[in-house]
Design a protein around this motif. Sequence first.
Motif, PDB file in Angstrom:
ATOM      1  N   LEU A  13      77.249  98.787  82.862  1.00 13.99           N
ATOM      2  CA  LEU A  13      76.491  99.889  83.476  1.00 13.99           C
ATOM      3  C   LEU A  13      75.481 100.463  82.485  1.00 13.99           C
ATOM      4  CD1 LEU A  13      79.238 101.727  85.555  1.00 13.99           C
ATOM      5  CD2 LEU A  13      77.324 100.361  86.427  1.00 13.99           C
ATOM      6  N   VAL A  14      75.893 100.606  81.232  1.00 13.37           N
ATOM      7  CA  VAL A  14      74.966 101.096  80.203  1.00 13.37           C
ATOM      8  C   VAL A  14      73.843 100.081  79.990  1.00 13.37           C
ATOM      9  CG1 VAL A  14      74.765 101.648  77.735  1.00 13.37           C
ATOM     10  CG2 VAL A  14      76.671 102.558  79.072  1.00 13.37           C
ATOM     11  N   LEU A  15      74.186  98.803  79.929  1.00 15.63           N
ATOM     12  CA  LEU A  15      73.179  97.756  79.779  1.00 15.63           C
ATOM     13  C   LEU A  15      72.191  97.783  80.937  1.00 15.63           C
ATOM     14  CD1 LEU A  15      72.096  95.237  78.315  1.00 15.63           C
ATOM     15  CD2 LEU A  15      73.740  93.890  79.654  1.00 15.63           C
ATOM     16  N   MET A  16      72.710  97.913  82.139  1.00 18.21           N
ATOM     17  CA  MET A  16      71.860  97.962  83.326  1.00 18.21           C
ATOM     18  C   MET A  16      70.937  99.184  83.278  1.00 18.21           C
ATOM     19  SD  MET A  16      73.067  97.541  87.293  1.00 18.21           S
ATOM     20  CE  MET A  16      74.118  98.958  87.245  1.00 18.21           C
ATOM     21  N   ALA A  17      71.456 100.311  82.817  1.00 13.34           N
ATOM     22  CA  ALA A  17      70.647 101.523  82.721  1.00 13.34           C
ATOM     23  C   ALA A  17      69.514 101.340  81.705  1.00 13.34           C
ATOM     24  CB  ALA A  17      71.523 102.714  82.334  1.00 13.34           C
ATOM     25  N   PHE A  18      69.816 100.761  80.547  1.00 11.83           N
ATOM     26  CA  PHE A  18      68.778 100.522  79.546  1.00 11.83           C
ATOM     27  C   PHE A  18      67.715  99.553  80.071  1.00 11.83           C
ATOM     28  CE2 PHE A  18      71.710 101.860  75.935  1.00 11.83           C
ATOM     29  CZ  PHE A  18      70.922 102.939  75.550  1.00 11.83           C
ATOM     30  N   ASP A  19      68.165  98.459  80.700  1.00 13.97           N
ATOM     31  CA  ASP A  19      67.210  97.482  81.244  1.00 13.97           C
ATOM     32  C   ASP A  19      66.343  98.098  82.338  1.00 13.97           C
ATOM     33  OD1 ASP A  19      67.792  95.291  79.648  1.00 13.97           O
ATOM     34  OD2 ASP A  19      69.365  94.549  80.982  1.00 13.97           O
ATOM     35  N   THR A  20      66.948  98.894  83.177  1.00 19.06           N
ATOM     36  CA  THR A  20      66.201  99.543  84.255  1.00 19.06           C
ATOM     37  C   THR A  20      65.203 100.542  83.684  1.00 19.06           C
ATOM     38  OG1 THR A  20      68.084  99.252  85.726  1.00 19.06           O
ATOM     39  CG2 THR A  20      66.423 100.845  86.407  1.00 19.06           C
ATOM     40  N   LEU A  21      65.624 101.294  82.686  1.00 23.52           N
ATOM     41  CA  LEU A  21      64.718 102.227  82.013  1.00 23.52           C
ATOM     42  C   LEU A  21      63.510 101.486  81.459  1.00 23.52           C
ATOM     43  CD1 LEU A  21      64.074 105.047  80.707  1.00 23.52           C
ATOM     44  CD2 LEU A  21      65.337 104.199  78.711  1.00 23.52           C
ATOM     45  N   SER A  22      63.743 100.369  80.795  1.00 24.19           N
ATOM     46  CA  SER A  22      62.646  99.588  80.215  1.00 24.19           C
ATOM     47  C   SER A  22      61.644  99.164  81.275  1.00 24.19           C
ATOM     48  CB  SER A  22      63.177  98.343  79.510  1.00 24.19           C
ATOM     49  OG  SER A  22      63.970  98.703  78.422  1.00 24.19           O
ATOM     50  N   GLN A  23      62.139  98.588  82.348  1.00 26.02           N
ATOM     51  CA  GLN A  23      61.234  98.090  83.388  1.00 26.02           C
ATOM     52  C   GLN A  23      60.472  99.224  84.065  1.00 26.02           C
ATOM     53  OE1 GLN A  23      60.511  94.863  83.741  1.00 26.02           O
ATOM     54  NE2 GLN A  23      61.900  94.612  82.024  1.00 26.02           N
ATOM     55  N   LEU A  24      61.154 100.313  84.320  1.00 23.65           N
ATOM     56  CA  LEU A  24      60.510 101.458  84.951  1.00 23.65           C
ATOM     57  C   LEU A  24      59.430 102.039  84.026  1.00 23.65           C
ATOM     58  CD1 LEU A  24      60.551 103.267  87.464  1.00 23.65           C
ATOM     59  CD2 LEU A  24      62.212 104.696  86.282  1.00 23.65           C
ATOM     60  N   CYS A  25      59.730 102.139  82.746  1.00 20.92           N
ATOM     61  CA  CYS A  25      58.748 102.657  81.787  1.00 20.92           C
ATOM     62  C   CYS A  25      57.540 101.724  81.666  1.00 20.92           C
ATOM     63  CB  CYS A  25      59.394 102.870  80.419  1.00 20.92           C
ATOM     64  SG  CYS A  25      60.467 104.320  80.346  1.00 20.92           S
ATOM     65  N   PHE A  26      57.774 100.416  81.671  1.00 23.23           N
ATOM     66  CA  PHE A  26      56.645  99.481  81.634  1.00 23.23           C
ATOM     67  C   PHE A  26      55.748  99.652  82.861  1.00 23.23           C
ATOM     68  CE2 PHE A  26      58.684  96.484  78.484  1.00 23.23           C
ATOM     69  CZ  PHE A  26      57.687  96.630  77.540  1.00 23.23           C
ATOM     70  N   LYS A  27      56.351  99.801  84.017  1.00 21.93           N
ATOM     71  CA  LYS A  27      55.576 100.001  85.244  1.00 21.93           C
ATOM     72  C   LYS A  27      54.746 101.283  85.146  1.00 21.93           C
ATOM     73  CE  LYS A  27      54.553  99.687  89.707  1.00 21.93           C
ATOM     74  NZ  LYS A  27      53.937  98.576  90.374  1.00 21.93           N
ATOM     75  N   LEU A  28      55.368 102.369  84.710  1.00 23.37           N
ATOM     76  CA  LEU A  28      54.661 103.638  84.605  1.00 23.37           C
ATOM     77  C   LEU A  28      53.572 103.586  83.536  1.00 23.37           C
ATOM     78  CD1 LEU A  28      57.705 106.001  85.100  1.00 23.37           C
ATOM     79  CD2 LEU A  28      55.802 105.645  86.693  1.00 23.37           C
ATOM     80  N   ALA A  29      53.826 102.892  82.440  1.00 26.13           N
ATOM     81  CA  ALA A  29      52.797 102.725  81.408  1.00 26.13           C
ATOM     82  C   ALA A  29      51.611 101.950  81.963  1.00 26.13           C
ATOM     83  CB  ALA A  29      53.377 102.017  80.194  1.00 26.13           C
ATOM     84  N   ALA A  30      51.894 100.905  82.724  1.00 25.92           N
ATOM     85  CA  ALA A  30      50.806 100.114  83.313  1.00 25.92           C
ATOM     86  C   ALA A  30      49.985 100.947  84.291  1.00 25.92           C
ATOM     87  CB  ALA A  30      51.373  98.881  84.017  1.00 25.92           C
TER      88      ALA A  30
END
Length: 131
Positions: A13-30
């Motif tokens: 669950l922690v791994l999934m949260a970190f991975d999801t955070l990364s992808q969401l942040c990349f999308k928002l940065a783009a």
Amino acid sequence: MKPGWRYYVTGFLVLMAFDTLSQLCFKLAALHAAPFAADGPWLLRVAREPWVYGAIAGYLGAFVTYMSLLRHAPVGPAFAASHLNVVSVLLVSAWLLHERLSLPQSVGAALIVLGILVLARAEQGDDAAAR
């Protein structure tokens, strides 16, 4: 002594949260650094986006979490479970970014979860047979 199922569930669950955070942040940065252009001014815009640093932090957290899990978890199910982020990113992007969630995406997400559950169940059976 091997950790119990709570360790694995919490870890993934922690791994999934970190991975999801990364992808969401990349999308928002783009989105915030748009329009894309492969040039210096665009790279400077990206470097000034706090979302990029959220993505980097998410990747670092995911790396540390995954390495910790791999110390104890069997590599097959661990590798499969590490792909739960595909499902979580799909759901979070539909919820927070109002992206479209189609029937094929929903079926694919369900199949990913089902596959991971089958692998986990098979691993439990292998552990029981080894005892």
